[in-house]
Design a protein around this motif. Structure first.
Motif, PDB file in Angstrom:
ATOM      1  N   THR A 197      36.684 -27.956 -50.343  1.00 30.31           N
ATOM      2  CA  THR A 197      36.666 -26.668 -51.069  1.00 30.31           C
ATOM      3  C   THR A 197      36.209 -25.809 -50.598  1.00 30.31           C
ATOM      4  O   THR A 197      35.145 -26.139 -49.670  1.00 30.31           O
ATOM      5  N   LEU A 198      36.311 -24.734 -51.424  1.00 25.94           N
ATOM      6  CA  LEU A 198      35.877 -23.745 -51.236  1.00 25.94           C
ATOM      7  C   LEU A 198      34.509 -23.288 -51.651  1.00 25.94           C
ATOM      8  O   LEU A 198      33.509 -22.807 -50.924  1.00 25.94           O
ATOM      9  N   SER A 199      33.738 -23.942 -52.387  1.00 27.12           N
ATOM     10  CA  SER A 199      32.698 -24.282 -52.801  1.00 27.12           C
ATOM     11  C   SER A 199      31.748 -25.359 -52.009  1.00 27.12           C
ATOM     12  O   SER A 199      30.928 -25.035 -52.235  1.00 27.12           O
ATOM     13  N   GLN A 200      32.248 -26.281 -51.139  1.00 33.46           N
ATOM     14  CA  GLN A 200      31.809 -26.739 -49.957  1.00 33.46           C
ATOM     15  C   GLN A 200      31.965 -25.889 -48.579  1.00 33.46           C
ATOM     16  O   GLN A 200      30.750 -25.843 -47.993  1.00 33.46           O
ATOM     17  N   ALA A 201      32.831 -25.192 -48.572  1.00 33.57           N
ATOM     18  CA  ALA A 201      32.804 -24.304 -47.624  1.00 33.57           C
ATOM     19  C   ALA A 201      31.684 -22.853 -47.340  1.00 33.57           C
ATOM     20  O   ALA A 201      30.682 -22.940 -46.284  1.00 33.57           O
ATOM     21  N   TYR A 202      31.602 -22.621 -48.280  1.00 34.52           N
ATOM     22  CA  TYR A 202      30.566 -21.901 -47.939  1.00 34.52           C
ATOM     23  C   TYR A 202      28.945 -22.303 -49.084  1.00 34.52           C
ATOM     24  O   TYR A 202      28.500 -21.237 -49.466  1.00 34.52           O
ATOM     25  N   ALA A 203      28.553 -23.576 -49.866  1.00 29.28           N
ATOM     26  CA  ALA A 203      27.457 -23.826 -49.545  1.00 29.28           C
ATOM     27  C   ALA A 203      26.018 -23.434 -48.787  1.00 29.28           C
ATOM     28  O   ALA A 203      26.413 -23.571 -47.727  1.00 29.28           O
ATOM     29  N   ALA A 204      25.830 -23.827 -49.399  1.00 27.19           N
ATOM     30  CA  ALA A 204      24.214 -23.315 -48.913  1.00 27.19           C
ATOM     31  C   ALA A 204      24.179 -24.576 -48.346  1.00 27.19           C
ATOM     32  O   ALA A 204      23.727 -25.881 -48.074  1.00 27.19           O
ATOM     33  N   GLU A 205      23.064 -23.774 -46.289  1.00 28.57           N
ATOM     34  CA  GLU A 205      22.928 -25.167 -45.227  1.00 28.57           C
ATOM     35  C   GLU A 205      21.708 -25.629 -46.770  1.00 28.57           C
ATOM     36  O   GLU A 205      20.450 -24.568 -46.301  1.00 28.57           O
ATOM     37  N   PRO A 206      21.275 -26.809 -45.830  1.00 32.29           N
ATOM     38  CA  PRO A 206      19.512 -26.824 -45.819  1.00 32.29           C
ATOM     39  C   PRO A 206      19.136 -26.371 -44.973  1.00 32.29           C
ATOM     40  O   PRO A 206      18.870 -26.287 -44.396  1.00 32.29           O
ATOM     41  N   ILE A 207      18.160 -26.378 -46.005  1.00 33.70           N
ATOM     42  CA  ILE A 207      16.261 -25.027 -45.129  1.00 33.70           C
ATOM     43  C   ILE A 207      15.439 -26.431 -44.934  1.00 33.70           C
ATOM     44  O   ILE A 207      15.292 -26.842 -45.822  1.00 33.70           O
ATOM     45  N   PRO A 208      15.105 -26.739 -43.663  1.00 33.03           N
ATOM     46  CA  PRO A 208      14.282 -27.591 -42.907  1.00 33.03           C
ATOM     47  C   PRO A 208      12.917 -27.293 -43.814  1.00 33.03           C
ATOM     48  O   PRO A 208      12.564 -25.520 -44.095  1.00 33.03           O
ATOM     49  N   ARG A 209      11.624 -27.812 -43.702  1.00 31.96           N
ATOM     50  CA  ARG A 209      11.051 -27.158 -44.369  1.00 31.96           C
ATOM     51  C   ARG A 209       9.755 -26.585 -44.004  1.00 31.96           C
ATOM     52  O   ARG A 209       8.838 -25.798 -44.643  1.00 31.96           O
ATOM     53  N   LYS A 210       9.697 -26.806 -42.946  1.00 29.64           N
ATOM     54  CA  LYS A 210       9.112 -26.148 -41.455  1.00 29.64           C
ATOM     55  C   LYS A 210       9.845 -24.037 -41.766  1.00 29.64           C
ATOM     56  O   LYS A 210       8.609 -23.537 -41.476  1.00 29.64           O
ATOM     57  N   GLU A 211      10.884 -24.065 -42.048  1.00 31.39           N
ATOM     58  CA  GLU A 211      10.946 -22.257 -42.306  1.00 31.39           C
ATOM     59  C   GLU A 211      10.539 -22.331 -43.659  1.00 31.39           C
ATOM     60  O   GLU A 211      10.837 -21.075 -44.216  1.00 31.39           O
ATOM     61  N   LEU A 212       9.821 -23.444 -44.881  1.00 34.09           N
ATOM     62  CA  LEU A 212      10.269 -23.052 -46.059  1.00 34.09           C
ATOM     63  C   LEU A 212       8.529 -21.745 -45.841  1.00 34.09           C
ATOM     64  O   LEU A 212       8.141 -21.708 -47.164  1.00 34.09           O
ATOM     65  N   PHE A 213       7.781 -23.559 -45.463  1.00 37.44           N
ATOM     66  CA  PHE A 213       6.386 -22.845 -46.000  1.00 37.44           C
ATOM     67  C   PHE A 213       5.450 -22.895 -44.817  1.00 37.44           C
ATOM     68  O   PHE A 213       5.814 -23.684 -43.016  1.00 37.44           O
ATOM     69  N   VAL A 214       4.869 -21.787 -43.584  1.00 36.27           N
ATOM     70  CA  VAL A 214       4.317 -21.165 -42.865  1.00 36.27           C
ATOM     71  C   VAL A 214       3.688 -22.102 -42.658  1.00 36.27           C
ATOM     72  O   VAL A 214       2.497 -22.276 -43.898  1.00 36.27           O
ATOM     73  N   GLU A 215       3.214 -23.075 -41.306  1.00 40.01           N
ATOM     74  CA  GLU A 215       2.171 -23.638 -41.059  1.00 40.01           C
ATOM     75  C   GLU A 215       1.005 -23.016 -41.014  1.00 40.01           C
ATOM     76  O   GLU A 215       0.594 -22.092 -41.370  1.00 40.01           O
ATOM     77  N   GLU A 216      -0.470 -24.135 -41.027  1.00 41.63           N
ATOM     78  CA  GLU A 216      -1.346 -22.838 -41.287  1.00 41.63           C
ATOM     79  C   GLU A 216      -1.798 -22.205 -39.619  1.00 41.63           C
ATOM     80  O   GLU A 216      -1.494 -22.881 -38.798  1.00 41.63           O
ATOM     81  N   GLU A 217      -2.568 -20.676 -39.506  1.00 39.14           N
ATOM     82  CA  GLU A 217      -2.815 -19.931 -38.293  1.00 39.14           C
ATOM     83  C   GLU A 217      -3.786 -21.131 -38.173  1.00 39.14           C
ATOM     84  O   GLU A 217      -4.993 -21.808 -38.470  1.00 39.14           O
ATOM     85  N   PRO A 218      -4.006 -20.739 -36.573  1.00 41.55           N
ATOM     86  CA  PRO A 218      -5.493 -20.869 -36.017  1.00 41.55           C
ATOM     87  C   PRO A 218      -6.393 -19.846 -36.546  1.00 41.55           C
ATOM     88  O   PRO A 218      -6.381 -18.922 -36.921  1.00 41.55           O
ATOM     89  N   ASP A 219      -7.547 -20.541 -36.491  1.00 38.16           N
ATOM     90  CA  ASP A 219      -8.339 -19.290 -37.476  1.00 38.16           C
ATOM     91  C   ASP A 219      -9.200 -19.021 -36.008  1.00 38.16           C
ATOM     92  O   ASP A 219     -10.143 -19.521 -35.164  1.00 38.16           O
ATOM     93  N   PHE A 220      -8.626 -17.710 -35.622  1.00 38.62           N
ATOM     94  CA  PHE A 220      -8.639 -16.774 -34.196  1.00 38.62           C
ATOM     95  C   PHE A 220      -9.656 -15.609 -34.853  1.00 38.62           C
ATOM     96  O   PHE A 220     -10.678 -14.959 -33.945  1.00 38.62           O
ATOM     97  N   VAL A 221     -10.425 -15.552 -35.471  1.00 36.56           N
ATOM     98  CA  VAL A 221     -11.247 -14.193 -36.412  1.00 36.56           C
ATOM     99  C   VAL A 221     -12.174 -14.677 -35.934  1.00 36.56           C
ATOM    100  O   VAL A 221     -13.028 -15.860 -37.048  1.00 36.56           O
TER     101      VAL A 221
END
Length: 121
Positions: free
Chosen positions: A48-72
């Motif tokens: 269906t059109l709604s299935q063709a234009y449905a949003a793809e699932p976003i991986p958790r790694k792209e939603l949440f930024v991982e902790e950066e190493p403490d280099f400061v």
């Protein structure tokens, strides 16, 4: 009874444009809904059109930024004041000049001094 019918007919006659607009809008809305349902109906082997234009699932790694190493480096809140500068401490901030740069600076200083002396009456 006859008066009531006449009142209703008179009311309909005075507001016929509004009634036609409401009825026309309702008909157009129903036609639009029928078209949407008809177009979105899946055929054999199609999506269906709604299935063709449905949003793809976003991986958790792209939603949440991982902790950066403490280099400061940690912040130094207090430092004991120096009583005198030593050569090692000064070497952090001082870059020695090369001979060409020293000659250019000396030449510019001599030009300014000669200009100043010539301006004195």
């Amino acid at each position: 009874m006859k008066l009531d019918v006449e009142k209703v007919l008179d009311w309909l006659h005075t507001r016929r444009i509004v009634l036609f607009a409401v009825l026309g809008g309702t008909v157009l809305l129903l036609i639009g809904l029928l078209l949407i349902v008809q177009v979105d109906k899946p055929k054999v082997g199609e999506h269906t059109l709604s299935q063709a234009y449905a949003a793809e699932p976003i991986p958790r790694k792209e939603l949440f930024v991982e902790e950066e190493p403490d280099f400061v480096p940690s912040f130094l809140y207090y430092r004991a004041p120096r009583e005198a500068w030593d050569a090692e401490f000064v070497s952090q901030f001082w870059d020695p000049l090369d001979d060409k740069t020293l000659q250019d600076l000396q030449k510019e200083a001599d030009n300014r001094i000669s200009t100043l002396l010539e301006a004195i009456p």
